[in-house]
Motif scaffolding. Sequence first.
Motif, PDB file in Angstrom:
ATOM      1  N   HIS A  60      -6.192   0.086  -1.660  1.00  0.00           N
ATOM      2  CA  HIS A  60      -7.604  -0.262  -1.445  1.00  0.00           C
ATOM      3  C   HIS A  60      -8.508   0.517  -2.397  1.00  0.00           C
ATOM      4  N   HIS A 107       0.825  -1.223   0.000  1.00  0.00           N
ATOM      5  CA  HIS A 107       0.000   0.000   0.000  1.00  0.00           C
ATOM      6  C   HIS A 107       0.851   1.262   0.000  1.00  0.00           C
ATOM      7  N   ASP A 150      -4.066   3.533   2.451  1.00  0.00           N
ATOM      8  CA  ASP A 150      -3.732   3.755   3.858  1.00  0.00           C
ATOM      9  C   ASP A 150      -2.276   3.434   4.197  1.00  0.00           C
ATOM     10  N   HIS A 192       2.253  -1.523   4.868  1.00  0.00           N
ATOM     11  CA  HIS A 192       1.630  -0.195   4.969  1.00  0.00           C
ATOM     12  C   HIS A 192       2.639   0.850   5.440  1.00  0.00           C
TER      13      HIS A 192
HETATM   14 MN    MN Z   1      -4.991  -1.312   4.650  1.00  0.00          MN
END
Ligand code: MN
Length: 281
Positions: A41, A11, A16, A252
Amino acid sequence: MTPHVFDLHAHSWFSDGQLSPTALMERAASNGAECIALTDHDTLAGLQEAAQAAQQYGIHFIPGVEFSTSWHGTTLHILGLNIQASSTFLNYAIETNQTTRIERAQKIALELEKAGFPHAWEKTQRYARSIDCITRTHFAQFLMEHKVAPSLKGVYRHYLLPGKPGYVETTWISLSDTIRAIQEANGLAVLAHPGRYSLSNAARRRLLDEFAALGGHGIEVMTPNHSPEHIRYFSEQCIRLGLKASAGSDFHSTEESRIDIGRIYSPPSHLSMIWDNWFPH
Ligand code: MN
Ligand code: AMP
Ligand code: MN
Ligand code: MN
């Protein structure tokens, strides 16, 4: 050169994650990764930048997305890998989820304001790059300002999980529409982190059967929260259903993620890999 080190789930700050697509690719390259998918996402916003950066740092880039999907009341995550980002049906499916996301975010904000957190909507937006992708992670970051828990995990537990003040029931696109959108975009559908859904053994098996019957391609056998038992079970399911195995760090940020980008192990070598036909010898 054929890549050997794959990480097909990550990501950027367009969803996020904490890093820009460029910083993410730089980090992946310095960790020794050779082939990376960006899978934000319900958005394709980071793909162009990531592709350019990957080229600059000498790694293969796979355009991807992580769909939020509703299946009999359970939210699943389905990765679309090696997608053609220009596909009309894919973009339509993504826009549908983005509309759902904004409506949900407004409801969550309202609930949090009722629970005593003023300006939840305005303040949460500051953590997101774009109105198209406001996630619960951004609400968790906002709630951290109020020191409601020592960690993001704690914030989720007290505010953002089912039964808690900031949890809003949401219906995302269906499993069949998700798989169809990925297929229309010439991509491969992969069931993300399958060990994370709270399903009975029977329901999990039904999900896998249905996913395969609908044309799903692969299972993310290797993901940070999978135990050796998970790896064994989902490897067996790949063989039972003729599905390919995938691997992703779900990176992330360094604070949030257990495994760094590019540092996830590959699936057991007796399985067919999701990337098997991407690099013909
Ligand atoms: Mn996530
Ligand atoms: P959303 O798609 O907006 O519901 O946000 C889901 C994202 O929140 C996931 O992709 C994770 O990054 C994060 N997340 C979900 N559950 C947790 C949890 N229990 N603790 C920490 N992060 C979580
Ligand atoms: Mn996920
Ligand atoms: Mn993810």
